[in-house]
Design a protein around this motif. Sequence first.
Motif, PDB file in Angstrom:
ATOM      1  N   HIS A  59      40.017 -23.066 125.777  1.00  8.69           N
ATOM      2  CA  HIS A  59      40.590 -23.139 124.422  1.00  8.69           C
ATOM      3  C   HIS A  59      42.115 -23.244 124.474  1.00  8.69           C
ATOM      4  CE1 HIS A  59      37.274 -22.744 121.565  1.00  8.69           C
ATOM      5  NE2 HIS A  59      36.673 -21.962 122.434  1.00  8.69           N
ATOM      6  N   ARG A  62      43.095 -26.791 125.561  1.00  5.56           N
ATOM      7  CA  ARG A  62      42.921 -27.786 124.492  1.00  5.56           C
ATOM      8  C   ARG A  62      44.002 -27.616 123.420  1.00  5.56           C
ATOM      9  NH1 ARG A  62      37.618 -27.820 121.029  1.00  5.56           N
ATOM     10  NH2 ARG A  62      38.692 -26.070 120.057  1.00  5.56           N
ATOM     11  N   ARG A 147      34.633 -40.352 108.867  1.00  2.76           N
ATOM     12  CA  ARG A 147      35.430 -39.557 109.812  1.00  2.76           C
ATOM     13  C   ARG A 147      36.742 -40.266 110.101  1.00  2.76           C
ATOM     14  NH1 ARG A 147      37.302 -35.238 111.014  1.00  2.76           N
ATOM     15  NH2 ARG A 147      37.342 -34.436 113.132  1.00  2.76           N
ATOM     16  N   TYR A 163      42.110 -31.943 108.699  1.00  2.00           N
ATOM     17  CA  TYR A 163      41.057 -31.137 108.071  1.00  2.00           C
ATOM     18  C   TYR A 163      40.939 -31.387 106.571  1.00  2.00           C
ATOM     19  CZ  TYR A 163      39.504 -29.203 112.370  1.00  2.00           C
ATOM     20  OH  TYR A 163      38.930 -29.097 113.615  1.00  2.00           O
ATOM     21  N   GLU A 192      30.427 -36.278 113.692  1.00  2.00           N
ATOM     22  CA  GLU A 192      30.241 -34.824 113.789  1.00  2.00           C
ATOM     23  C   GLU A 192      30.193 -34.218 112.404  1.00  2.00           C
ATOM     24  OE1 GLU A 192      33.620 -32.901 115.674  1.00  2.00           O
ATOM     25  OE2 GLU A 192      35.002 -34.315 114.782  1.00  2.00           O
ATOM     26  N   GLY A 193      30.074 -32.906 112.339  1.00  2.42           N
ATOM     27  CA  GLY A 193      30.105 -32.195 111.069  1.00  2.42           C
ATOM     28  C   GLY A 193      31.543 -31.906 110.654  1.00  2.42           C
ATOM     29  N   SER A 194      31.728 -31.182 109.562  1.00  2.00           N
ATOM     30  CA  SER A 194      33.086 -30.918 109.088  1.00  2.00           C
ATOM     31  C   SER A 194      33.840 -30.005 110.051  1.00  2.00           C
ATOM     32  CB  SER A 194      33.062 -30.306 107.680  1.00  2.00           C
ATOM     33  OG  SER A 194      32.532 -28.998 107.725  1.00  2.00           O
ATOM     34  N   ASN A 197      30.354 -29.945 116.303  1.00  2.00           N
ATOM     35  CA  ASN A 197      29.772 -31.121 116.968  1.00  2.00           C
ATOM     36  C   ASN A 197      28.259 -31.150 116.759  1.00  2.00           C
ATOM     37  OD1 ASN A 197      32.226 -30.435 119.328  1.00  2.00           O
ATOM     38  ND2 ASN A 197      32.082 -32.471 118.410  1.00  2.00           N
ATOM     39  N   LEU A 215      35.959 -34.086 117.695  1.00  2.00           N
ATOM     40  CA  LEU A 215      36.747 -33.105 118.432  1.00  2.00           C
ATOM     41  C   LEU A 215      36.020 -32.860 119.751  1.00  2.00           C
ATOM     42  CD1 LEU A 215      39.157 -31.041 118.360  1.00  2.00           C
ATOM     43  CD2 LEU A 215      37.416 -29.346 117.835  1.00  2.00           C
ATOM     44  N   GLY A 217      34.697 -30.723 121.645  1.00  2.00           N
ATOM     45  CA  GLY A 217      34.353 -29.318 121.432  1.00  2.00           C
ATOM     46  C   GLY A 217      34.043 -28.586 122.723  1.00  2.00           C
ATOM     47  N   ILE A 218      34.473 -27.360 122.766  1.00  2.00           N
ATOM     48  CA  ILE A 218      34.231 -26.532 123.952  1.00  2.00           C
ATOM     49  C   ILE A 218      32.792 -26.010 123.937  1.00  2.00           C
ATOM     50  CG2 ILE A 218      34.928 -24.322 125.013  1.00  2.00           C
ATOM     51  CD1 ILE A 218      37.859 -25.399 124.046  1.00  2.00           C
ATOM     52  N   THR A 219      32.232 -25.808 122.754  1.00  2.00           N
ATOM     53  CA  THR A 219      30.815 -25.420 122.679  1.00  2.00           C
ATOM     54  C   THR A 219      29.935 -26.621 123.045  1.00  2.00           C
ATOM     55  OG1 THR A 219      31.566 -24.119 120.788  1.00  2.00           O
ATOM     56  CG2 THR A 219      29.216 -24.072 121.282  1.00  2.00           C
ATOM     57  N   ARG A 220      30.344 -27.801 122.644  1.00  2.00           N
ATOM     58  CA  ARG A 220      29.621 -29.034 123.022  1.00  2.00           C
ATOM     59  C   ARG A 220      29.546 -29.138 124.543  1.00  2.00           C
ATOM     60  NH1 ARG A 220      31.380 -33.932 124.687  1.00  2.00           N
ATOM     61  NH2 ARG A 220      30.158 -35.789 124.174  1.00  2.00           N
ATOM     62  N   CYS A 253      26.938 -27.509 116.926  1.00  2.00           N
ATOM     63  CA  CYS A 253      27.487 -26.476 117.801  1.00  2.00           C
ATOM     64  C   CYS A 253      28.993 -26.433 117.636  1.00  2.00           C
ATOM     65  CB  CYS A 253      27.093 -26.725 119.253  1.00  2.00           C
ATOM     66  SG  CYS A 253      27.840 -28.185 119.964  1.00  2.00           S
ATOM     67  N   GLY A 254      29.527 -25.250 117.787  1.00  2.00           N
ATOM     68  CA  GLY A 254      30.962 -25.060 117.652  1.00  2.00           C
ATOM     69  C   GLY A 254      31.276 -23.582 117.765  1.00  2.00           C
ATOM     70  N   THR A 255      32.556 -23.288 117.805  1.00  2.00           N
ATOM     71  CA  THR A 255      32.945 -21.884 117.914  1.00  2.00           C
ATOM     72  C   THR A 255      32.424 -21.104 116.713  1.00  2.00           C
ATOM     73  OG1 THR A 255      34.854 -22.436 119.238  1.00  2.00           O
ATOM     74  CG2 THR A 255      34.946 -20.349 118.039  1.00  2.00           C
TER      75      THR A 255
HETATM   76  N1  PMP Z   1      34.450 -30.492 115.455  1.00  2.00           N
HETATM   77  C1  PMP Z   1      35.310 -30.017 114.550  1.00  2.00           C
HETATM   78  C2  PMP Z   1      35.870 -30.948 113.523  1.00  2.00           C
HETATM   79  C3  PMP Z   1      35.685 -28.657 114.583  1.00  2.00           C
HETATM   80  O1  PMP Z   1      36.561 -28.181 113.687  1.00  2.00           O
HETATM   81  C4  PMP Z   1      35.107 -27.813 115.555  1.00  2.00           C
HETATM   82  C5  PMP Z   1      35.452 -26.351 115.581  1.00  2.00           C
HETATM   83  N2  PMP Z   1      36.526 -26.090 116.411  1.00  2.00           N
HETATM   84  C6  PMP Z   1      34.216 -28.364 116.481  1.00  2.00           C
HETATM   85  C7  PMP Z   1      33.910 -29.711 116.404  1.00  2.00           C
HETATM   86  C8  PMP Z   1      33.626 -27.535 117.591  1.00  2.00           C
HETATM   87  O2  PMP Z   1      34.577 -27.322 118.604  1.00  2.00           O
HETATM   88  P1  PMP Z   1      34.574 -26.021 119.501  1.00  2.00           P
HETATM   89  O3  PMP Z   1      33.233 -25.921 120.105  1.00  2.00           O
HETATM   90  O4  PMP Z   1      35.629 -26.239 120.509  1.00  2.00           O
HETATM   91  O5  PMP Z   1      34.848 -24.875 118.591  1.00  2.00           O
END
Ligand code: PMP
Length: 314
Positions: A59, A62, A147, A163, A192-194, A197, A215, A217-220, A253-255
């Motif tokens: 994190h 990035r 997007r 955003y 992706e979503g708002s 990922n 993005l 994504g680190i969770t991705r 998936c995401g933080t």
């Molecule tokens: N896409 C967007 C637009 C996001 O805001 C996020 C949240 N940070 C993610 C993907 C997921 O990324 P991460 O897994 O690094 O949180």
Amino acid sequence: MPSHFLPEAYFNGAFVRFESANVSVATHALQYGTAVFGGIRGYRDASAERINLFRLDEHCRRFLRSAALLKIRLPVDAAGLQRIAVELTARNAPTGDVYLRPFAYKAGFDLTPTLDGVEDGFAMYQLALGDYYAPRGLSVCVSSWQRVSDLAIPARGKISGAYVNSALAKDDAAAQGFDEAILLNVRGKVSEGSAANLFLVRGVLVSPPTTADILEGITRRTVLELAGALGLAVQEREIDRSELYAADELFFCGTGAQITPIVAVDRRPIGTGEPGPTTVRLRQWFLQIVRGEVSEYRHWLTPVPVGAASRASG
Ligand code: PMP
């Protein structure tokens, strides 16, 4: 101050009370969106003695790359960011799960929307955070908002101004009675979503590539690594809109999102209309890992002592 914000923040070089970490209305970042941010989760482990910050190093790296996109120079490197995150967590001693928000911004009052030569600022703060989405599964729409393109505002950087794109899509989805939106990119492919990922399951696990205006994504990345360890075949490739409807399973998936099933797209049920087995399996494993219950993946966690024992010794 909303009660879920924790009492201390890091603001331009010092730990201060959160309520005094403020900027002027004339701040460049506030006027033009010239800021970048990060989002890092900290999970309380079973002993309640520690908060485990998840993939802190990734994190921080990035976050530095996002800052560089906007020519924001930070006063610290990745190791310094990690030290601030750990100290802030220790000082706040959260009693539950938290979310850490590093924030780097154009702090000058310059009237011109440019980057070079505008003063920079840096802050970090923390709030209590449980589930961002209802874990039982989401009903989403494909957004009519596109997007934002890499040629307009790079989605691979976590750029505050971008955003607005997320907010338009999310708000429109909510106004239509959906939980979330999936955005297509300028080429009409799934992005992706708002704020998360996307993965789909169609025999194999599929996710849009990092060139699909997503993005990184680190969770991705985490899901891709876990899928590999589980022996699931994975493809990073472009996804058509109609593949969403044809998917056996879908998840975000995401933080914030962690791993959240999507059970309907545009009111069409996905698979059985219930969270699918691959999604549930990955979600359960992920939640065990972030809580420190899987020794193999403990290297992804940065433990911060916050329990009674640390208070007694500190
Ligand atoms: N896409 C967007 C637009 C996001 O805001 C996020 C949240 N940070 C993610 C993907 C997921 O990324 P991460 O897994 O690094 O949180």
